[in-house]
Design a protein around this motif. Structure first.
Motif, PDB file in Angstrom:
ATOM      1  N   UNK A 143       9.949  15.216  -5.095  1.00  0.00           N
ATOM      2  CA  UNK A 143      11.156  14.460  -4.765  1.00  0.00           C
ATOM      3  C   UNK A 143      11.703  13.780  -6.022  1.00  0.00           C
ATOM      4  N   UNK A 144      13.017  13.649  -6.099  1.00  0.00           N
ATOM      5  CA  UNK A 144      13.633  12.869  -7.172  1.00  0.00           C
ATOM      6  C   UNK A 144      13.658  11.391  -6.808  1.00  0.00           C
ATOM      7  N   UNK A 145      13.692  11.117  -5.510  1.00  0.00           N
ATOM      8  CA  UNK A 145      13.590   9.745  -5.017  1.00  0.00           C
ATOM      9  C   UNK A 145      12.925   9.783  -3.654  1.00  0.00           C
ATOM     10  N   UNK A 146      12.102   8.776  -3.378  1.00  0.00           N
ATOM     11  CA  UNK A 146      11.399   8.693  -2.104  1.00  0.00           C
ATOM     12  C   UNK A 146      11.848   7.430  -1.380  1.00  0.00           C
ATOM     13  N   UNK A 147      12.123   7.568  -0.086  1.00  0.00           N
ATOM     14  CA  UNK A 147      12.601   6.470   0.750  1.00  0.00           C
ATOM     15  C   UNK A 147      11.482   6.052   1.696  1.00  0.00           C
ATOM     16  N   UNK A 148      11.124   4.770   1.678  1.00  0.00           N
ATOM     17  CA  UNK A 148      10.224   4.248   2.691  1.00  0.00           C
ATOM     18  C   UNK A 148      11.010   4.093   3.977  1.00  0.00           C
ATOM     19  N   UNK A 149      10.837   5.039   4.899  1.00  0.00           N
ATOM     20  CA  UNK A 149      11.756   5.190   6.030  1.00  0.00           C
ATOM     21  C   UNK A 149      11.174   4.631   7.321  1.00  0.00           C
ATOM     22  N   UNK A 150      11.970   3.765   7.969  1.00  0.00           N
ATOM     23  CA  UNK A 150      11.601   3.205   9.270  1.00  0.00           C
ATOM     24  C   UNK A 150      11.904   4.154  10.417  1.00  0.00           C
ATOM     25  N   UNK A 151      12.776   5.154  10.185  1.00  0.00           N
ATOM     26  CA  UNK A 151      13.314   5.941  11.285  1.00  0.00           C
ATOM     27  C   UNK A 151      13.110   7.450  11.141  1.00  0.00           C
ATOM     28  N   UNK A 152      12.324   7.883  10.172  1.00  0.00           N
ATOM     29  CA  UNK A 152      12.126   9.319  10.001  1.00  0.00           C
ATOM     30  C   UNK A 152      11.127   9.875  11.014  1.00  0.00           C
ATOM     31  N   UNK A 153      10.359   9.000  11.621  1.00  0.00           N
ATOM     32  CA  UNK A 153       9.364   9.422  12.618  1.00  0.00           C
ATOM     33  C   UNK A 153       9.390   8.435  13.781  1.00  0.00           C
ATOM     34  N   UNK A 154      10.479   8.466  14.549  1.00  0.00           N
ATOM     35  CA  UNK A 154      10.681   7.479  15.596  1.00  0.00           C
ATOM     36  C   UNK A 154      11.232   6.189  15.016  1.00  0.00           C
ATOM     37  N   UNK A 155      10.940   5.076  15.680  1.00  0.00           N
ATOM     38  CA  UNK A 155      11.367   3.753  15.208  1.00  0.00           C
ATOM     39  C   UNK A 155      10.114   2.940  14.918  1.00  0.00           C
ATOM     40  N   UNK A 215       0.828  -1.212   0.000  1.00  0.00           N
ATOM     41  CA  UNK A 215       0.000   0.000   0.000  1.00  0.00           C
ATOM     42  C   UNK A 215       0.864   1.264   0.000  1.00  0.00           C
ATOM     43  N   UNK A 216       2.049   1.176   0.577  1.00  0.00           N
ATOM     44  CA  UNK A 216       2.929   2.347   0.679  1.00  0.00           C
ATOM     45  C   UNK A 216       3.562   2.725  -0.655  1.00  0.00           C
ATOM     46  N   UNK A 217       3.450   1.866  -1.663  1.00  0.00           N
ATOM     47  CA  UNK A 217       3.923   2.244  -2.993  1.00  0.00           C
ATOM     48  C   UNK A 217       3.243   3.530  -3.452  1.00  0.00           C
ATOM     49  N   UNK A 218       1.987   3.680  -3.119  1.00  0.00           N
ATOM     50  CA  UNK A 218       1.226   4.866  -3.522  1.00  0.00           C
ATOM     51  C   UNK A 218       1.788   6.126  -2.871  1.00  0.00           C
ATOM     52  N   UNK A 219       2.215   6.006  -1.602  1.00  0.00           N
ATOM     53  CA  UNK A 219       2.775   7.169  -0.899  1.00  0.00           C
ATOM     54  C   UNK A 219       4.137   7.552  -1.466  1.00  0.00           C
ATOM     55  N   UNK A 220       4.944   6.554  -1.804  1.00  0.00           N
ATOM     56  CA  UNK A 220       6.263   6.851  -2.374  1.00  0.00           C
ATOM     57  C   UNK A 220       6.118   7.516  -3.739  1.00  0.00           C
ATOM     58  N   UNK A 221       5.211   7.004  -4.544  1.00  0.00           N
ATOM     59  CA  UNK A 221       4.975   7.597  -5.867  1.00  0.00           C
ATOM     60  C   UNK A 221       4.494   9.037  -5.731  1.00  0.00           C
ATOM     61  N   UNK A 222       3.589   9.273  -4.792  1.00  0.00           N
ATOM     62  CA  UNK A 222       3.067  10.632  -4.607  1.00  0.00           C
ATOM     63  C   UNK A 222       4.161  11.588  -4.167  1.00  0.00           C
ATOM     64  N   UNK A 223       5.094  11.104  -3.341  1.00  0.00           N
ATOM     65  CA  UNK A 223       6.197  11.970  -2.907  1.00  0.00           C
ATOM     66  C   UNK A 223       7.037  12.422  -4.092  1.00  0.00           C
ATOM     67  N   UNK A 224       7.227  11.525  -5.060  1.00  0.00           N
ATOM     68  CA  UNK A 224       7.983  11.902  -6.263  1.00  0.00           C
ATOM     69  C   UNK A 224       7.165  12.829  -7.157  1.00  0.00           C
ATOM     70  N   UNK A 225       5.879  12.609  -7.250  1.00  0.00           N
ATOM     71  CA  UNK A 225       5.019  13.518  -8.011  1.00  0.00           C
ATOM     72  C   UNK A 225       5.066  14.921  -7.399  1.00  0.00           C
ATOM     73  N   UNK A 226       5.162  14.957  -6.061  1.00  0.00           N
ATOM     74  CA  UNK A 226       5.159  16.238  -5.352  1.00  0.00           C
ATOM     75  C   UNK A 226       6.507  16.940  -5.343  1.00  0.00           C
TER      76      UNK A 226
END
Length: 243
Positions: free
Chosen positions: A114-126, A101-112
Motif C-alpha cells: 500500500x502507498x497509504x494505510x487507513x485505520x478503518x472503523x467501517x471496512x469490516x462492519x462498524x 498497537x495498530x501502528x504496527x498493522x498500518x506499517x505492515x500494510x504499507x510494507x506489503x
C-alpha cells in the motif's frame, strides 16, 4: 536512521499525552514521535519536553501559537517528517481512540504494497466503542456521502489514523490542501487516490476517549459536508498527477 515517525497534534491533552508517548515507545518497533502542540494552556507541552529527556532523539515537539486547526498541524508535521527523511509517516490522535498497537498493522500494510494505510472503523462492519448512536450514524453516513460525491472506494474517508509512505506526501501538493477538520482527512485521501496511489483500509476498533475533552464541533461537520462538494468541483479543473 529509524524509518517511522508518528505525528500527534495536541491541544489540552495532559491527561493522555504521557501515557501515549510511553505506550508508543514500548512497541516492538523503533517509532519516533513528533508532537504538534497548538499552545495548550494546560501544560501539555511541558510534559512532552520533560519526556524528551527520557527519550532523547526519539521524541520531538513543534509548538505553534494558538489553535490553528488539525489540518494545518498535520501539514506542518508532514513537512517536518519529509525534511527528516522518514519513510513511513503516521497520523493519530493523542486520546487513545486509536490503539497504538495498530501502528504496527498500518506499517505492515504499507510494507506489503500500500502507498497509504487507513485505520478503518467501517471496512469490516462498524467497529466503534463508547460513541452515542447519533454520532456513529453521522460518521458512518458521512463516509457514504463522500463515496457518493467523489466516487472513491474508501469506507472510512474521515479516518484520522493513517500511515503514508513518504513518496505520497512528497507528491501531493500539501500547500493546496486547504481544509482543517474532517474535510482535511477526506481531501488527503481523495487527492492521494487522484494521484494514482494505492490506499488500503486496515480494520481497527475505535474507542472514544475516556480522558480529556473532544475537539469535535458542528463547524467541522459543516466543513466536511460542503467541502466535499467544493473539492469535487475543484478537482475537475486540476490535472492529476501534478508535476
Amino acid at each position: 536512521m529509524p524509518d517511522s515517525i508518528v505525528i500527534i497534534p495536541t491541544y489540552n491533552e495532559k491527561e493522555n499525552i504521557e501515557r501515549m508517548i510511553r505506550k508508543v515507545f514500548s512497541l516492538p518497533h523503533d517509532f519516533h514521535l513528533l508532537i504538534i502542540d497548538d499552545g495548550s494552556p494546560d501544560g501539555t507541552s511541558i510534559i512532552v519536553k520533560n519526556l524528551m529527556n527520557v527519550y532523547p532523539e526519539r521524541l520531538f515537539i513543534q509548538e505553534r501559537a494558538g489553535k490553528q486547526g488539525l489540518g494545518t498541524a498535520y501539514i506542518h508535521g508532514f513537512k517536518w517528517a519529509i525534511a527528516h527523511h522518514y519513510d513511513y509517516i503516521f497520523e493519530m490522535d493523542a486520546d487513545f481512540s486509536h490503539n497504538p498497537e495498530d501502528l504496527l498493522k498500518l506499517r505492515q500494510a504499507c510494507i506489503d504494497g500500500a502507498d497509504a494505510a487507513i485505520g478503518s472503523r467501517y471496512s469490516n462492519g462498524v467497529n466503534v466503542v463508547n460513541w452515542p448512536m447519533s454520532r456513529v450514524l453521522m460518521s458512518y453516513f458521512a463516509s457514504v456521502y463522500v463515496r457518493f460525491i467523489t466516487g472513491i472506494d474508501v469506507r472510512d474517508s474521515t479516518a484520522g489514523f493513517m500511515c503514508y509512505k513518504r513518496k505520497v506526501l512528497e507528491t501531493v501538493r500539501l500547500d493546496k490542501i486547504k481544509f482543517v477538520g474532517y474535510a482535511f482527512q477526506i481531501e488527503m485521501k481523495y487527492t492521494s487516490i487522484k494521484h494514482g496511489f494505492k490506499l488500503v483500509e486496515v480494520p481497527i476498533i475505535f474507542t472514544d476517549r475516556t480522558a480529556g475533552t473532544s475537539k469535535m464541533s458542528t463547524g467541522i461537520f459543516k466543513e466536511a459536508f460542503f467541502g466535499v462538494i467544493q473539492m469535487k468541483i475543484n478537482s475537475i479543473f486540476r490535472k492529476y498527477p501534478e508535476g
